[in-house]
Structure formats: structure tokens, C-alpha cells
Design a protein around this motif. Sequence first.
Motif, PDB file in Angstrom:
ATOM      1  N   ALA A  69       3.839   5.698  -5.573  1.00 34.65           N
ATOM      2  CA  ALA A  69       3.724   5.744  -7.036  1.00 34.65           C
ATOM      3  C   ALA A  69       2.675   6.769  -7.458  1.00 34.65           C
ATOM      4  O   ALA A  69       2.883   7.523  -8.417  1.00 34.65           O
ATOM      5  CB  ALA A  69       3.370   4.362  -7.577  1.00 34.65           C
ATOM      6  N   LYS A  70       1.564   6.820  -6.739  1.00 41.18           N
ATOM      7  CA  LYS A  70       0.508   7.790  -7.052  1.00 41.18           C
ATOM      8  C   LYS A  70       0.998   9.217  -6.841  1.00 41.18           C
ATOM      9  O   LYS A  70       0.719  10.108  -7.620  1.00 41.18           O
ATOM     10  CB  LYS A  70      -0.732   7.536  -6.206  1.00 41.18           C
ATOM     11  CG  LYS A  70      -1.526   6.340  -6.639  1.00 41.18           C
ATOM     12  CD  LYS A  70      -2.741   6.138  -5.752  1.00 41.18           C
ATOM     13  CE  LYS A  70      -3.495   4.885  -6.127  1.00 41.18           C
ATOM     14  NZ  LYS A  70      -4.654   4.660  -5.239  1.00 41.18           N
ATOM     15  N   GLN A 115       0.831  -1.204   0.000  1.00 45.73           N
ATOM     16  CA  GLN A 115       0.000   0.000   0.000  1.00 45.73           C
ATOM     17  C   GLN A 115       0.865   1.254   0.000  1.00 45.73           C
ATOM     18  O   GLN A 115       0.583   2.206  -0.723  1.00 45.73           O
ATOM     19  CB  GLN A 115      -0.938   0.001   1.214  1.00 45.73           C
ATOM     20  CG  GLN A 115      -1.927   1.139   1.221  1.00 45.73           C
ATOM     21  CD  GLN A 115      -2.904   1.058   0.063  1.00 45.73           C
ATOM     22  OE1 GLN A 115      -3.372  -0.014  -0.287  1.00 45.73           O
ATOM     23  NE2 GLN A 115      -3.205   2.192  -0.533  1.00 45.73           N
ATOM     24  N   LYS A 131       3.846   1.514  -1.165  1.00 47.95           N
ATOM     25  CA  LYS A 131       4.472   1.600  -2.483  1.00 47.95           C
ATOM     26  C   LYS A 131       3.503   2.189  -3.499  1.00 47.95           C
ATOM     27  O   LYS A 131       3.874   3.024  -4.324  1.00 47.95           O
ATOM     28  CB  LYS A 131       4.913   0.208  -2.916  1.00 47.95           C
ATOM     29  CG  LYS A 131       6.152   0.155  -3.734  1.00 47.95           C
ATOM     30  CD  LYS A 131       6.545  -1.291  -3.980  1.00 47.95           C
ATOM     31  CE  LYS A 131       8.008  -1.359  -4.284  1.00 47.95           C
ATOM     32  NZ  LYS A 131       8.438  -2.730  -4.577  1.00 47.95           N
ATOM     33  N   GLN A 132       2.234   1.760  -3.425  1.00 48.57           N
ATOM     34  CA  GLN A 132       1.213   2.299  -4.325  1.00 48.57           C
ATOM     35  C   GLN A 132       1.013   3.788  -4.079  1.00 48.57           C
ATOM     36  O   GLN A 132       0.892   4.575  -5.014  1.00 48.57           O
ATOM     37  CB  GLN A 132      -0.113   1.578  -4.130  1.00 48.57           C
ATOM     38  CG  GLN A 132      -0.191   0.234  -4.787  1.00 48.57           C
ATOM     39  CD  GLN A 132      -1.550  -0.415  -4.574  1.00 48.57           C
ATOM     40  OE1 GLN A 132      -2.290  -0.042  -3.659  1.00 48.57           O
ATOM     41  NE2 GLN A 132      -1.881  -1.384  -5.402  1.00 48.57           N
ATOM     42  N   ASN A 133       0.973   4.174  -2.824  1.00 47.28           N
ATOM     43  CA  ASN A 133       0.795   5.589  -2.485  1.00 47.28           C
ATOM     44  C   ASN A 133       1.958   6.422  -3.006  1.00 47.28           C
ATOM     45  O   ASN A 133       1.757   7.530  -3.510  1.00 47.28           O
ATOM     46  CB  ASN A 133       0.645   5.763  -0.976  1.00 47.28           C
ATOM     47  CG  ASN A 133      -0.662   5.206  -0.458  1.00 47.28           C
ATOM     48  OD1 ASN A 133      -1.583   4.968  -1.225  1.00 47.28           O
ATOM     49  ND2 ASN A 133      -0.737   4.972   0.844  1.00 47.28           N
TER      50      ASN A 133
END
Length: 70
Positions: free
Chosen positions: A63-64, A57, A59-61
Motif C-alpha cells: 500500500a505504501k 506487513q 500488505k502495508q508495504n
Amino acid sequence: MMRMFRSDLAVVISSGPHPPLIVAECVSRTIRAEYWVGQNKEQRAKFFKEKREEKAQAKQNQAKQGQTSQ
């Protein structure tokens, strides 16, 4: 008598102030030890699964945030 049990359980079974004297006592202790070993494994698996999910999560944040700042 302890050779009939897995080594990790034999340590638990034979520990304590009063080691078991009869097979029935060993079996009873083994059942309890296996239960608690299983519980510990489940808790550890759940803990590490949650940590992996948190990392994914995060990592996704990141990237966003990287996409929005460009």
C-alpha cells in the motif's frame, strides 16, 4: 480402560511396544501426552500468528509503495 481418556490422548497412551497395564501408568502417560499436545498447539499458534503478521506487513508495504508511485 482407555475409554476414560480423550480419544486423541488414548491413541498416544496406548501406542508403543508396551501398552500400559495399570491406571497409574495411564495417568503418567496422559500427563506427558497432554504436555506435548499443548506444546504443539502453542507452536502452531505462534507460527500462524507470525505468518498473519508477515502478511499484514507485506500488505502495508504494498500500500505504501502504491501511494508513493502515484
